[in-house]
Each structure stands twice: as structure tokens, then as C-alpha cells.
Motif scaffolding. Structure first.
Motif, PDB file in Angstrom:
ATOM      1  N   LEU A 157       0.990  -1.219   0.003  1.00  0.00           N
ATOM      2  CA  LEU A 157       0.115   0.069   0.048  1.00  0.00           C
ATOM      3  C   LEU A 157       0.987   1.220   0.041  1.00  0.00           C
ATOM      4  N   ASN A 158       0.739   1.997  -1.076  1.00  0.00           N
ATOM      5  CA  ASN A 158       1.499   3.072  -1.129  1.00  0.00           C
ATOM      6  C   ASN A 158       0.618   4.607  -1.279  1.00  0.00           C
ATOM      7  N   ILE A 159       0.892   5.504  -0.343  1.00  0.00           N
ATOM      8  CA  ILE A 159       0.035   6.657  -0.163  1.00  0.00           C
ATOM      9  C   ILE A 159       0.617   7.717  -1.331  1.00  0.00           C
ATOM     10  N   THR A 160      -0.104   7.944  -2.386  1.00  0.00           N
ATOM     11  CA  THR A 160       0.390   9.239  -3.247  1.00  0.00           C
ATOM     12  C   THR A 160      -0.265  10.413  -2.975  1.00  0.00           C
ATOM     13  N   GLY A 161      -1.147  10.731  -2.117  1.00  0.00           N
ATOM     14  CA  GLY A 161      -1.714  11.883  -1.930  1.00  0.00           C
ATOM     15  C   GLY A 161      -2.382  11.995  -0.770  1.00  0.00           C
ATOM     16  N   GLY A 162      -2.310  13.259   0.236  1.00  0.00           N
ATOM     17  CA  GLY A 162      -2.599  13.355   1.697  1.00  0.00           C
ATOM     18  C   GLY A 162      -3.478  14.625   1.908  1.00  0.00           C
ATOM     19  N   THR A 163      -2.758  15.563   2.747  1.00  0.00           N
ATOM     20  CA  THR A 163      -3.487  16.768   2.999  1.00  0.00           C
ATOM     21  C   THR A 163      -3.137  17.946   2.221  1.00  0.00           C
ATOM     22  N   GLU A 164      -2.178  17.641   1.158  1.00  0.00           N
ATOM     23  CA  GLU A 164      -1.514  18.920   0.641  1.00  0.00           C
ATOM     24  C   GLU A 164      -2.732  19.570  -0.390  1.00  0.00           C
ATOM     25  N   THR A 165      -2.340  20.675  -0.700  1.00  0.00           N
ATOM     26  CA  THR A 165      -3.210  21.655  -1.621  1.00  0.00           C
ATOM     27  C   THR A 165      -2.954  20.908  -2.915  1.00  0.00           C
ATOM     28  N   GLY A 166      -4.276  21.376  -3.627  1.00  0.00           N
ATOM     29  CA  GLY A 166      -4.256  20.718  -5.123  1.00  0.00           C
ATOM     30  C   GLY A 166      -5.259  19.947  -5.386  1.00  0.00           C
ATOM     31  N   HIS A 167      -5.929  19.371  -4.553  1.00  0.00           N
ATOM     32  CA  HIS A 167      -7.035  18.375  -4.702  1.00  0.00           C
ATOM     33  C   HIS A 167      -8.382  19.031  -4.640  1.00  0.00           C
ATOM     34  N   ALA A 168      -9.539  18.459  -4.961  1.00  0.00           N
ATOM     35  CA  ALA A 168     -10.802  19.238  -4.896  1.00  0.00           C
ATOM     36  C   ALA A 168     -11.149  19.494  -3.581  1.00  0.00           C
ATOM     37  N   SER A 169     -11.918  20.715  -3.526  1.00  0.00           N
ATOM     38  CA  SER A 169     -12.265  21.323  -2.015  1.00  0.00           C
ATOM     39  C   SER A 169     -13.655  20.555  -1.659  1.00  0.00           C
ATOM     40  N   GLY A 170     -13.964  20.833  -0.404  1.00  0.00           N
ATOM     41  CA  GLY A 170     -15.142  20.282   0.265  1.00  0.00           C
ATOM     42  C   GLY A 170     -14.819  19.835   1.563  1.00  0.00           C
ATOM     43  N   THR A 171     -16.176  19.707   2.249  1.00  0.00           N
ATOM     44  CA  THR A 171     -16.029  19.188   3.805  1.00  0.00           C
ATOM     45  C   THR A 171     -15.270  18.141   4.247  1.00  0.00           C
ATOM     46  N   TYR A 172     -15.668  17.131   3.136  1.00  0.00           N
ATOM     47  CA  TYR A 172     -14.769  15.724   3.019  1.00  0.00           C
ATOM     48  C   TYR A 172     -13.722  15.560   1.947  1.00  0.00           C
ATOM     49  N   SER A 173     -12.905  16.379   2.293  1.00  0.00           N
ATOM     50  CA  SER A 173     -11.749  16.510   1.217  1.00  0.00           C
ATOM     51  C   SER A 173     -10.458  15.974   1.842  1.00  0.00           C
ATOM     52  N   HIS A 174      -9.524  16.060   0.858  1.00  0.00           N
ATOM     53  CA  HIS A 174      -8.222  15.731   1.513  1.00  0.00           C
ATOM     54  C   HIS A 174      -7.625  16.903   2.304  1.00  0.00           C
ATOM     55  N   TRP A 175      -7.850  18.176   1.800  1.00  0.00           N
ATOM     56  CA  TRP A 175      -7.347  19.296   2.758  1.00  0.00           C
ATOM     57  C   TRP A 175      -7.810  18.997   4.068  1.00  0.00           C
TER      58      TRP A 175
END
Length: 165
Positions: free
Chosen positions: A88-106
Motif C-alpha cells: 500500500l503506497n500513499i500518493t496523496g494526503g492533505t496537501e493543496t491541489g485536490h478538490a475542495s469540500g467538507t470531506y476533502s483531502h485538505w
């Protein structure tokens, strides 16, 4: 005792590097963790992570950051790793650049995982197909309610909870 006092006391005993945030008007408090706490949790079960920029700056979209990740999200990753036994390799976390919204990466609710045959097979054979997301990504829901969206080259996972930890 007031809610704020309870949350403050809880923040002091949860774990080093962990903070509980919320107000009396919140429906629930969300436990946020630091990048260091998350990476240790991931190391403990053999989860790896990578970024195109080779960095962990939350404010840089080429990095993979876990700052302000929700504790249940990190625990959900651990649950997935233990359940599948897959790499299991994580390629995205809480960094900027993902879609916004309540249940978002950010906001700490989502992680992206690199795709491999083992993980994909587990998700498709274990979880329930629930249809296409608004952007056309096929979605699968775990028994605990978390949602796994197939975005083509990676899995975008929305953690409402720790997945049965």
C-alpha cells in the motif's frame, strides 16, 4: 464540565503529536494528527508513501503531506493494509491541489493510494459497488461506510471512520 474543557483534557491524553479540535457547536470533534505521527503509524504497518516532488509541504501540490490528517483516516489506512496484506503506497494526503469540500483531502478525510492488482482486487471483490461519482469514477463502499473511488491511476478513499479499527 464544559465541552471545551473536555476536548482540551482529551487533547492532552490522546497521544503526542495529536490534537483534538472542535467547538461546542460542532456535531463531533475531529482528532487531527501531525505528519510525523501519521508517518510513524504508516511505518508501523508497512505502508509506504511517495510524492512527485519528493517532499511533505502541505502547501505544495507536488508534495504528499499528512499534516492535519484525521486520526480515523490514518487508522483506516492501517485497517486497509492489515485486511488486504497488499503493498500500500500513499500518493496523496492533505496537501493543496485536490478538490475542495467538507470531506476533502485538505480537511483530512481522504488519502490517495497507488493502484496495484492486489489492492484493486480486494476493493472490487470485498466492497459494494455503489455507482459512479459525479466525475464518472466508479465507487465502492466498505461495510463501515468508507468510499473507495477508482480514479484510473489511483484509488481516492474517503474515510468517515477508521474502518473497524
Amino acid at each position: 464540565m464544559k465541552i471545551r474543557s473536555i476536548l482540551t483534557a482529551l487533547a492532552l491524553v490522546v497521544a503526542p503529536g495529536v490534537a483534538v479540535v472542535g467547538t461546542a457547536s460542532d456535531a463531533f470533534a475531529v482528532t487531527k494528527i501531525t505528519h510525523a505521527t501519521a508517518t510513524q503509524m504508516f511505518r508501523d504497518v508497512g505502508i509506504t508513501w511517495s510524492s512527485s516532488g519528493g517532499c511533505s509541504d502541505r502547501n505544495n501540490s507536488t508534495c504528499t503531506s499528512f499534516d492535519q490528517l484525521n486520526l480515523p483516516t490514518a487508522q483506516g489506512a492501517q485497517t486497509l493494509k492489515r485486511a488486504t496484506g497488499c503493498a500500500l503506497n500513499i500518493t496523496g494526503g492533505t496537501e493543496t491541489g485536490h478538490a475542495s469540500g467538507t470531506y476533502s483531502h485538505w480537511n483530512g478525510y481522504k488519502l490517495d493510494y497507488g493502484k496495484n492488482t492486489c489492492v484493486t482486487s480486494y476493493i472490487k471483490n470485498t466492497f459494494t459497488y455503489i455507482g459512479l461519482r459525479g466525475d464518472g469514477a466508479p465507487q465502492y463502499q466498505s461495510g463501515s461506510g468508507n468510499i473507495y473511488a477508482d480514479e484510473g491511476n489511483h484509488w481516492d478513499v474517503l474515510y468517515y471512520n477508521c474502518g473497524g479499527c
